[in-house]
Scaffold this motif. Structure first.
Motif: not given
Ligand SMILES: C[S@@+](CC[C@H](N)C(=O)[O-])C[C@H]1O[C@@H](n2cnc3c(N)ncnc32)[C@H](O)[C@@H]1O
Length: 288
Positions: A191, A193-194, A210, A212
């Motif tokens: 991944q 991006k958040n 969110s 991350g």
């Protein structure tokens, strides 16, 4: 997979949540992460769980999958067996297990979660244990040690995960089973991006999450903000460390546990990478 009868009185002590001294428990008002044996992960996840306990069951409502866990355990052992659940939370898993006759001890470092469990379990069918599970020593073993819904990923560093796996092993009867649910982290690992998700809190508001990822350390930074009607926004952050299935086996081996089966769901679906939920259910047995 073999079916084993529940252990008899040999692995039992009185049904009590009392914990021997120096077992790394946290007293009320103390930050569990600072209790003996507690790590950074425990401190973070406890504060996070306390903040989310009031909406936990609304964000993660009971699903048929939870009923499947009891049926899955009945393929390993018999009704009446003793179960130690690591990270019992509000009892989403533990209460259906009690319905099927399992005798459940549920460990959690969050007083908020245990308070919700107590509300849902007025008869006290679940024995609550307020402690850091990585430092736990109840002085007895269980027929099944169960770590559902990614509880093992709450330990945020390899040394904490090794300590946790040793705690799992010391609470498992010689003929017992360890059952661990984790997620396949393949998607998170790449991944960039958040990932932002919104969860409804029915009739009361919503939660925005969110996530991350720090792939080098396999940590996930999970940040939640609750928007409940008539209340100021409330935020909570925690860190997790995801585990690859092979890494889980390595940790288990360090604690002298051996993989006996792996599935991609509680209905014994084959673990072949084809499951979109990316669940990983691993069963371990103590090495003799
Ligand atoms: C993802 S929730 C799962 C709760 C429950 N098993 C379920 O499926 O609904 C993980 C739980 O583990 C607890 N937990 C995390 N780290 C812990 C630790 N080191 N010691 C004890 N409990 C911990 C959290 O407070 C939280 O209630």
């Amino acid at each position: 997979m073999t079916t084993t009868a529940p252990a008899t009185e040999t692995n039992e002590t009185a049904e009590t949540a009392e914990i021997p001294e120096a077992a790394g428990t946290a007293e009320a008002g103390e930050t569990p992460g600072t209790a003996a044996g507690g790590g950074l992960g425990t401190a973070l996840t406890t504060a996070y769980s306390d903040a989310l306990a009031e909406v936990y069951d609304e964000i993660y409502p009971a699903t048929p999958d939870l009923e499947d866990i009891a049926d899955f355990l009945l393929t390993l052992t018999a009704s009446g067996a003793s179960v130690l659940e690591l990270g019992v939370g509000t009892g989403r898993v533990a209460l259906p297990l009690a319905d099927k006759g399992f005798r459940v001890h549920g460990v959690d470092s969050s007083e908020g979660m245990l308070a919700r469990l107590a509300e849902k379990d007025p008869e006290g069918r679940i024995t609550p244990v307020h402690a850091d599970f990585a430092a736990l020593d109840l002085g007895r073993t269980f027929d099944v040690v169960l770590a559902p819904f990614n509880s093992l990923c709450c330990a945020v560093a390899p040394d904490e995960q090794i300590a946790l796996m040793h705690a799992v092993a010391r609470h498992t009867a010689p003929d017992g089973h360890v059952v661990v649910e984790t997620f396949d982290p393949s998607d998170y690992h790449v991944q960039k991006k958040n990932e932002i998700s919104t969860y409804p809190v029915p009739g009361r508001g919503a939660m925005i999450e969110s996530i991350g990822v720090l792939p080098a350390s396999q940590n996930m930074m999970v940040h939640n903000t609750l928007f409940l009607d008539g209340e100021p926004p409330k935020s909570a952050t925690t860190v997790m460390r995801y585990l690859w299935p092979s890494e889980l086996d390595l940790l288990a081996g360090i604690a002298r546990l051996e993989l006996s089966a792996r599935y991609s769901g509680w209905r014994e679906q084959p673990f072949d990478g084809g499951d979109s939920r990316k669940m990983c259910v691993s069963v371990y047995r103590p090495l003799s």
